[in-house]
Design a protein around this motif. Structure first.
Motif, PDB file in Angstrom:
ATOM      1  N   CYS A   1      -2.534  -2.421   6.694  1.00  0.00           N
ATOM      2  CA  CYS A   1      -2.688  -1.108   7.323  1.00  0.00           C
ATOM      3  C   CYS A   1      -4.078  -0.969   7.953  1.00  0.00           C
ATOM      4  CB  CYS A   1      -2.430   0.019   6.318  1.00  0.00           C
ATOM      5  SG  CYS A   1      -3.510   0.017   4.888  1.00  0.00           S
TER       6      CYS A   1
ATOM      7  N   HIS B   1       0.185   4.248   0.848  1.00  0.00           N
ATOM      8  CA  HIS B   1      -0.032   5.218   1.927  1.00  0.00           C
ATOM      9  C   HIS B   1       0.729   4.857   3.195  1.00  0.00           C
ATOM     10  CE1 HIS B   1      -3.998   5.953  -0.330  1.00  0.00           C
ATOM     11  NE2 HIS B   1      -3.091   6.824  -0.699  1.00  0.00           N
ATOM     12  N   HIS B   2       0.938   3.545   3.438  1.00  0.00           N
ATOM     13  CA  HIS B   2       1.579   3.113   4.679  1.00  0.00           C
ATOM     14  C   HIS B   2       2.800   2.221   4.437  1.00  0.00           C
ATOM     15  CE1 HIS B   2      -2.724   3.877   5.610  1.00  0.00           C
ATOM     16  NE2 HIS B   2      -2.221   4.453   6.682  1.00  0.00           N
TER      17      HIS B   2
ATOM     18  N   CYS C   1       0.834  -1.199   0.000  1.00  0.00           N
ATOM     19  CA  CYS C   1       0.000   0.000   0.000  1.00  0.00           C
ATOM     20  C   CYS C   1       0.872   1.253   0.000  1.00  0.00           C
ATOM     21  CB  CYS C   1      -0.920  -0.059   1.217  1.00  0.00           C
ATOM     22  SG  CYS C   1      -0.980   1.405   2.219  1.00  0.00           S
TER      23      CYS C   1
HETATM   24 ZN    ZN Z   1      -2.550   1.679   3.695  1.00  0.00          ZN
END
Ligand code: ZN
Length: 186
Positions: free
Chosen positions: A147, A78-79, A76
């Motif tokens: 996440c 974003h994380h 991912c």
């Molecule tokens: Zn994420």
């Protein structure tokens, strides 16, 4: 500085940042290990789905081809935590098919990079349309996001489902229904 050295330096800083000692025995080789691992888990960045999907075979019929339960692992964006699950792919050939392993390879090309699941789903469908020129393609991904399960709202086992429809799958709900029925079969 090489890409590998950038990763090694960043990991050393990261270890310091979380309060670790990058020189202690268990961590001494970790920056190098992570740098080498990145080649594999982000290796899709250097690949093109055309390598796999351009080798087509000519066929007479135009019946739906379904490849389901393709396991994939992605990260991912974003994380930088894993999300992983199953990909299900179908297409309606327009005189051309590919070897079935090529569909799994195509999933890997786009999964092995920083991703968001919606985009990954669309990229696989777009690659099929671009390189194989089928009458239509449909891609469904079901994935668990670390996440969401090991941090944040902590919902272990919850799955995110995404769908991308192209060509005749966008206009003909009967085909879409048939795809979903094929997924239910063991
Ligand atoms: Zn994420």
């Amino acid at each position: 500085m090489t890409d590998q050295e950038k990763i090694r330096q960043a990991v050393r800083l990261f270890l310091e940042g979380i309060g670790e000692d990058p020189e202690r025995e268990g961590l001494k080789d970790t920056p190098d290990r992570i740098a080498r691992m990145c080649r594999e888990i982000f290796g899709g960045m250097d690949e093109d789905a055309g390598m796999h999907l351009s080798r087509t075979f000519t066929v007479d019929n135009s019946e739906m081809v379904v490849e389901k339960d393709i396991t994939f692992y992605s990260m991912c964006e974003h994380h930088a935590l894993p999300f992983y699950g199953k990909a299900h792919i179908a297409y309606i050939p327009d005189g051309k098919v590919v070897g079935l392993s090529k569909l799994a390879r195509t999933v890997e090309v786009y999964a092995r990079r920083l991703q968001i699941q919606e985009q990954l789903t669309g990229q696989i469908a777009d690659a099929l349309m671009k390189y194989m020129h089928p009458k239509g393609a449909i891609v469904m991904l079901e994935a668990e996001h670390m996440c969401m399960t090991m941090r944040g709202i902590k919902k272990p086992g919850s799955r995110t489902v995404t769908l991308a429809r192209r060509g005749v799958f966008e206009t003909d709900p009967v085909l879409e229904e048939r795809f979903f029925r094929m997924l239910e079969r063991e």
